[in-house]
Motif scaffolding. Sequence first.
Motif, PDB file in Angstrom:
ATOM      1  N   ASP A  30       0.823  -1.208   0.000  1.00  0.00           N
ATOM      2  CA  ASP A  30       0.000   0.000   0.000  1.00  0.00           C
ATOM      3  C   ASP A  30       0.859   1.260   0.000  1.00  0.00           C
ATOM      4  OD1 ASP A  30      -0.920   0.037   3.546  1.00  0.00           O
ATOM      5  OD2 ASP A  30       0.821  -0.782   2.520  1.00  0.00           O
ATOM      6  N   TYR A  31       2.186   1.101   0.039  1.00  0.00           N
ATOM      7  CA  TYR A  31       3.079   2.252  -0.013  1.00  0.00           C
ATOM      8  C   TYR A  31       3.827   2.372  -1.336  1.00  0.00           C
ATOM      9  CZ  TYR A  31       2.344   2.850   4.983  1.00  0.00           C
ATOM     10  OH  TYR A  31       1.777   3.048   6.207  1.00  0.00           O
ATOM     11  N   VAL A  32       3.694   1.357  -2.185  1.00  0.00           N
ATOM     12  CA  VAL A  32       4.415   1.363  -3.460  1.00  0.00           C
ATOM     13  C   VAL A  32       3.450   1.028  -4.591  1.00  0.00           C
ATOM     14  CG1 VAL A  32       6.600   0.710  -2.401  1.00  0.00           C
ATOM     15  CG2 VAL A  32       5.046  -1.085  -3.221  1.00  0.00           C
ATOM     16  N   ALA A  33       3.904   1.243  -5.776  1.00  0.00           N
ATOM     17  CA  ALA A  33       3.150   0.816  -6.948  1.00  0.00           C
ATOM     18  C   ALA A  33       3.444  -0.650  -7.230  1.00  0.00           C
ATOM     19  CB  ALA A  33       3.522   1.653  -8.159  1.00  0.00           C
ATOM     20  N   THR A  34       2.412  -1.399  -7.581  1.00  0.00           N
ATOM     21  CA  THR A  34       2.582  -2.806  -7.935  1.00  0.00           C
ATOM     22  C   THR A  34       2.070  -3.018  -9.349  1.00  0.00           C
ATOM     23  OG1 THR A  34       2.171  -3.408  -5.630  1.00  0.00           O
ATOM     24  CG2 THR A  34       2.144  -5.184  -7.257  1.00  0.00           C
ATOM     25  N   GLY A  35       2.934  -3.522 -10.178  1.00  0.00           N
ATOM     26  CA  GLY A  35       2.575  -3.756 -11.564  1.00  0.00           C
ATOM     27  C   GLY A  35       2.563  -5.230 -11.903  1.00  0.00           C
ATOM     28  N   TRP A  36       1.759  -5.566 -12.887  1.00  0.00           N
ATOM     29  CA  TRP A  36       1.762  -6.903 -13.481  1.00  0.00           C
ATOM     30  C   TRP A  36       2.310  -6.787 -14.899  1.00  0.00           C
ATOM     31  CZ3 TRP A  36       1.026 -11.492 -11.212  1.00  0.00           C
ATOM     32  CH2 TRP A  36       0.343 -11.540 -10.000  1.00  0.00           C
ATOM     33  N   PHE A  37       3.222  -7.674 -15.217  1.00  0.00           N
ATOM     34  CA  PHE A  37       3.789  -7.762 -16.558  1.00  0.00           C
ATOM     35  C   PHE A  37       3.632  -9.189 -17.052  1.00  0.00           C
ATOM     36  CE2 PHE A  37       6.088  -3.720 -17.019  1.00  0.00           C
ATOM     37  CZ  PHE A  37       5.993  -3.247 -15.722  1.00  0.00           C
ATOM     38  N   ARG A  38       3.770  -9.374 -18.346  1.00  0.00           N
ATOM     39  CA  ARG A  38       3.742 -10.726 -18.875  1.00  0.00           C
ATOM     40  C   ARG A  38       4.747 -10.856 -20.000  1.00  0.00           C
ATOM     41  NH1 ARG A  38      -2.197 -11.043 -21.897  1.00  0.00           N
ATOM     42  NH2 ARG A  38      -1.698  -9.670 -23.677  1.00  0.00           N
ATOM     43  N   GLN A  39       5.203 -12.086 -20.181  1.00  0.00           N
ATOM     44  CA  GLN A  39       6.166 -12.353 -21.240  1.00  0.00           C
ATOM     45  C   GLN A  39       5.820 -13.672 -21.905  1.00  0.00           C
ATOM     46  OE1 GLN A  39      10.303 -12.264 -20.051  1.00  0.00           O
ATOM     47  NE2 GLN A  39      10.957 -11.869 -22.161  1.00  0.00           N
ATOM     48  N   ALA A  40       5.463 -13.578 -23.178  1.00  0.00           N
ATOM     49  CA  ALA A  40       5.164 -14.763 -23.967  1.00  0.00           C
ATOM     50  C   ALA A  40       6.456 -15.260 -24.625  1.00  0.00           C
ATOM     51  CB  ALA A  40       4.124 -14.430 -25.028  1.00  0.00           C
ATOM     52  N   GLU A  46       5.920  -7.281 -21.328  1.00  0.00           N
ATOM     53  CA  GLU A  46       5.057  -6.122 -21.542  1.00  0.00           C
ATOM     54  C   GLU A  46       4.210  -5.839 -20.315  1.00  0.00           C
ATOM     55  OE1 GLU A  46       2.307  -6.880 -24.715  1.00  0.00           O
ATOM     56  OE2 GLU A  46       1.415  -8.614 -23.731  1.00  0.00           O
ATOM     57  N   GLY A  47       3.864  -4.581 -20.142  1.00  0.00           N
ATOM     58  CA  GLY A  47       3.042  -4.191 -19.017  1.00  0.00           C
ATOM     59  C   GLY A  47       1.592  -4.594 -19.211  1.00  0.00           C
ATOM     60  N   VAL A  48       0.984  -5.057 -18.154  1.00  0.00           N
ATOM     61  CA  VAL A  48      -0.412  -5.483 -18.163  1.00  0.00           C
ATOM     62  C   VAL A  48      -1.277  -4.506 -17.372  1.00  0.00           C
ATOM     63  CG1 VAL A  48      -1.998  -7.285 -17.391  1.00  0.00           C
ATOM     64  CG2 VAL A  48       0.194  -7.906 -18.448  1.00  0.00           C
ATOM     65  N   SER A  49      -0.869  -4.256 -16.137  1.00  0.00           N
ATOM     66  CA  SER A  49      -1.679  -3.422 -15.266  1.00  0.00           C
ATOM     67  C   SER A  49      -0.826  -2.949 -14.100  1.00  0.00           C
ATOM     68  CB  SER A  49      -2.879  -4.234 -14.747  1.00  0.00           C
ATOM     69  OG  SER A  49      -3.723  -3.436 -13.945  1.00  0.00           O
ATOM     70  N   CYS A  50      -1.313  -1.918 -13.414  1.00  0.00           N
ATOM     71  CA  CYS A  50      -0.590  -1.408 -12.257  1.00  0.00           C
ATOM     72  C   CYS A  50      -1.575  -0.735 -11.311  1.00  0.00           C
ATOM     73  CB  CYS A  50       0.473  -0.407 -12.689  1.00  0.00           C
ATOM     74  SG  CYS A  50       1.529   0.151 -11.331  1.00  0.00           S
ATOM     75  N   ILE A  51      -1.278  -0.832 -10.012  1.00  0.00           N
ATOM     76  CA  ILE A  51      -2.063  -0.137  -9.006  1.00  0.00           C
ATOM     77  C   ILE A  51      -1.092   0.679  -8.167  1.00  0.00           C
ATOM     78  CG2 ILE A  51      -2.022  -2.163  -7.470  1.00  0.00           C
ATOM     79  CD1 ILE A  51      -4.850  -1.254  -6.514  1.00  0.00           C
ATOM     80  N   SER A  52      -1.391   1.953  -8.016  1.00  0.00           N
ATOM     81  CA  SER A  52      -0.491   2.813  -7.263  1.00  0.00           C
ATOM     82  C   SER A  52      -0.686   2.609  -5.769  1.00  0.00           C
ATOM     83  CB  SER A  52      -0.728   4.272  -7.640  1.00  0.00           C
ATOM     84  OG  SER A  52      -2.007   4.683  -7.230  1.00  0.00           O
ATOM     85  N   GLY A  53       0.362   2.900  -5.024  1.00  0.00           N
ATOM     86  CA  GLY A  53       0.289   2.684  -3.591  1.00  0.00           C
ATOM     87  C   GLY A  53      -0.454   3.777  -2.871  1.00  0.00           C
ATOM     88  N   SER A  54      -0.209   5.023  -3.271  1.00  0.00           N
ATOM     89  CA  SER A  54      -0.721   6.149  -2.501  1.00  0.00           C
ATOM     90  C   SER A  54      -2.239   6.285  -2.579  1.00  0.00           C
ATOM     91  CB  SER A  54      -0.070   7.432  -2.989  1.00  0.00           C
ATOM     92  OG  SER A  54      -0.277   7.583  -4.381  1.00  0.00           O
ATOM     93  N   ASN A  55      -2.790   6.211  -3.770  1.00  0.00           N
ATOM     94  CA  ASN A  55      -4.221   6.459  -3.909  1.00  0.00           C
ATOM     95  C   ASN A  55      -4.980   5.300  -4.554  1.00  0.00           C
ATOM     96  OD1 ASN A  55      -3.411   6.636  -6.567  1.00  0.00           O
ATOM     97  ND2 ASN A  55      -3.443   8.866  -6.635  1.00  0.00           N
ATOM     98  N   GLY A  56      -4.271   4.231  -4.882  1.00  0.00           N
ATOM     99  CA  GLY A  56      -4.951   3.067  -5.431  1.00  0.00           C
ATOM    100  C   GLY A  56      -5.413   3.235  -6.862  1.00  0.00           C
ATOM    101  N   ASN A  57      -4.910   4.254  -7.549  1.00  0.00           N
ATOM    102  CA  ASN A  57      -5.271   4.403  -8.960  1.00  0.00           C
ATOM    103  C   ASN A  57      -4.815   3.182  -9.739  1.00  0.00           C
ATOM    104  OD1 ASN A  57      -6.414   6.884  -8.520  1.00  0.00           O
ATOM    105  ND2 ASN A  57      -4.731   8.054  -9.395  1.00  0.00           N
ATOM    106  N   THR A  58      -5.603   2.811 -10.720  1.00  0.00           N
ATOM    107  CA  THR A  58      -5.283   1.623 -11.513  1.00  0.00           C
ATOM    108  C   THR A  58      -5.059   1.988 -12.975  1.00  0.00           C
ATOM    109  OG1 THR A  58      -7.632   1.150 -11.842  1.00  0.00           O
ATOM    110  CG2 THR A  58      -6.551   0.090  -9.968  1.00  0.00           C
TER     111      THR A  58
END
Length: 122
Positions: A30-40, A46-58
Amino acid sequence: QVQLVESGGGLVQPGESLRLSCAASGIGLDYVATGWFRQAPGREREGVSCISGSNGNTYYADSLKGRFTISRDNAKNTVYLQMNSLRPGDTAVYYCAAGDQCSPALSGYDYWGQGTQVTVSS
């Protein structure tokens, strides 16, 4: 020591769903950004999605909006990626990563998990 552990991957048929988990230790998601990536196979990560730590923006890759949803459970210190209507093109190793802020660049993240395989096939 920071550790990110992905789980939830597997073999599913087209149209089915999976929920991936990224459990963290040594860092509060909840203090950092967490991203999901994938590699085929044979392709760049490549980037898939991310949620920011501070405000939870996606944030989502444009091609995945509407099918994938990222969320976070602060009590469990875990970030999830709900993947619906899966397609063979979603087959890849999925990685979670933590960094200061959401970014499509791999270099924007300091910590990475080991990945979990998702295979979509009939």
